[in-house]
Design an enzyme around this catalytic site. Sequence first.
Site, short mmCIF file in Angstrom:
data_model
loop_
_atom_site.label_atom_id
_atom_site.label_comp_id
_atom_site.label_asym_id
_atom_site.label_seq_id
_atom_site.Cartn_x
_atom_site.Cartn_y
_atom_site.Cartn_z
N ARG A 1 0.95 -1.31 0.03
CA ARG A 1 0.06 0.05 -0.20
C ARG A 1 0.87 0.95 0.06
O ARG A 1 1.71 1.23 1.00
CB ARG A 1 -0.91 -0.08 1.18
CG ARG A 1 -1.72 1.47 1.34
CD ARG A 1 -2.65 1.31 2.57
NE ARG A 1 -3.87 0.65 1.95
CZ ARG A 1 -5.19 0.80 2.43
NH1 ARG A 1 -5.22 1.70 3.68
NH2 ARG A 1 -6.23 -0.01 2.08
N HIS B 1 -7.37 0.57 -6.51
CA HIS B 1 -7.48 -0.23 -5.22
C HIS B 1 -8.17 -1.60 -5.56
O HIS B 1 -9.33 -1.86 -5.23
CB HIS B 1 -8.50 0.68 -4.14
CG HIS B 1 -8.39 -0.11 -2.71
ND1 HIS B 1 -7.53 -1.23 -2.47
CD2 HIS B 1 -9.07 0.44 -1.73
CE1 HIS B 1 -7.80 -1.29 -1.12
NE2 HIS B 1 -8.66 -0.51 -0.79
N GLN C 1 -10.26 -4.12 -3.14
CA GLN C 1 -11.71 -3.74 -2.82
C GLN C 1 -12.65 -3.94 -3.83
O GLN C 1 -13.73 -4.58 -3.30
CB GLN C 1 -11.32 -2.05 -2.55
CG GLN C 1 -12.65 -1.34 -2.00
CD GLN C 1 -12.94 -1.66 -0.64
OE1 GLN C 1 -12.17 -1.71 0.20
NE2 GLN C 1 -14.25 -2.57 -0.44
N ASP D 1 -17.51 7.03 -1.23
CA ASP D 1 -16.07 6.79 -0.66
C ASP D 1 -15.95 8.39 -0.07
O ASP D 1 -16.59 9.36 -0.35
CB ASP D 1 -14.83 6.46 -1.52
CG ASP D 1 -13.80 6.19 -0.88
OD1 ASP D 1 -13.74 5.99 0.34
OD2 ASP D 1 -12.69 5.83 -1.68
N CYS E 1 -16.43 1.55 0.94
CA CYS E 1 -15.41 0.82 1.21
C CYS E 1 -14.93 0.78 2.60
O CYS E 1 -14.17 -0.04 2.93
CB CYS E 1 -14.24 1.03 0.26
SG CYS E 1 -13.58 2.81 0.11
N ARG F 1 -13.62 -8.70 2.26
CA ARG F 1 -12.15 -8.52 1.86
C ARG F 1 -11.24 -9.80 2.20
O ARG F 1 -10.29 -10.18 1.47
CB ARG F 1 -11.56 -7.30 2.66
CG ARG F 1 -12.52 -5.96 2.19
CD ARG F 1 -12.01 -5.56 0.79
NE ARG F 1 -10.53 -5.55 0.59
CZ ARG F 1 -9.60 -4.43 1.02
NH1 ARG F 1 -10.18 -3.37 1.71
NH2 ARG F 1 -8.50 -4.44 0.71
N1 NVA Z 1 -10.11 6.70 -1.27
C1 NVA Z 1 -9.69 6.18 0.16
C2 NVA Z 1 -10.05 4.76 0.05
C3 NVA Z 1 -9.90 3.97 1.53
C4 NVA Z 1 -10.01 2.76 1.68
C5 NVA Z 1 -8.38 6.78 0.23
O1 NVA Z 1 -7.57 6.37 -0.79
O2 NVA Z 1 -8.13 7.15 1.15
N1 CP Z 2 -11.21 -0.03 2.59
C1 CP Z 2 -10.13 -0.10 3.23
O1 CP Z 2 -9.31 -0.44 2.20
O2 CP Z 2 -9.92 0.17 4.27
P1 CP Z 2 -8.54 0.34 4.96
O3 CP Z 2 -8.10 1.72 4.64
O4 CP Z 2 -8.90 0.48 6.30
O5 CP Z 2 -7.34 -0.70 4.58
#
Ligand code: NVA
Ligand code: CP
Length: 307
Positions: free
Chosen positions: A103, A130, A133, A222, A262, A290
Amino acid sequence: MKRDLISILDLSAGEISGLIAKAEKMKAELAAGVLPKTLAGKIVGLVFLKPSTRTRISFESAVFRLGGQAIFMTGQDTQISRHEPLADMARVLARYIDAIVVRTFAHSDVEELAKFASVPVINALTDHSHPCQVLADLLTIREKRGSLEGLMVAWVGDGNNVANSWMKAALRLGFSLNLACPQGYEPDSELLDRAVRESNGKVRLMADPEEAVSGADVLYTDVWASMGQEDEARTRQQAFQRYQINSHLLSCAPPHAIVLHCLPAHRGEEITDDVIESPRAPVFDQAENRLHLQMALLDWLIGSKEL
Ligand code: NVA
Ligand code: CP
């Protein structure tokens, strides 16, 4: 040859269906206490440069439940913090572990790791996408709706990393995707152009959220400011006011439509408390999936290798 999961476009439609079916099977096996330990002797490394609750814990849990071991690393406690080249890190980690789950911010960093690592690399979220997800969300939709045939998804809000992965899924599977985003917050323009063109108009960008949700089976949103965009939060709050999933917007959708998010959610911003807490929004079933989808993914990439 090793396979990576950097983008949903790395997968064929058949592989996506195979992963969903495998996840359904493994979910049932886990519930019945008969899940095979197909990751016994395998080690999975998680390299996370952004915070995470669901992705980190569901991946670690997936590895442990399949009999493997997980090692969690942040930027701070590795030499990434002292700018060791990713190409070197990839080649070193591949000598110790069997897969790398990453990540990070720049999507090109995950591509770089995958290029140099001789073991599978999995994108656990970048600024661009992502995939894990959205693959898990397809499992949730199949469970709740019975099938993905004739599906219409309405994305309401920021054209962000999750929205980009939704476009890729629509391109591969051919379902309809309406994207309602404020001006200036549209998804990746190159990808959007391609999705609109190749989907014969089934992927559509629209400004009006009410139009986007009418006829939709799934409403999806989101956060308005993703990780790394915290400084823009106030400006975004103003720009996104019309793009909230609330009881009025839900009333513009068909009665069978469900709401997915998500998570983490900002109640009162992109979604209201009454909607996210209602039976129309199975967001915790969604979060659970997930785990199951990622068990299937890991088993396919480094376990039984079957799909
Ligand atoms: N769009 C959000 C998703 C988090 C799971 C982010 O990148 O923070
Ligand atoms: N939805 C998701 O990826 O959550 P986290 O940021 O908690 O991993």
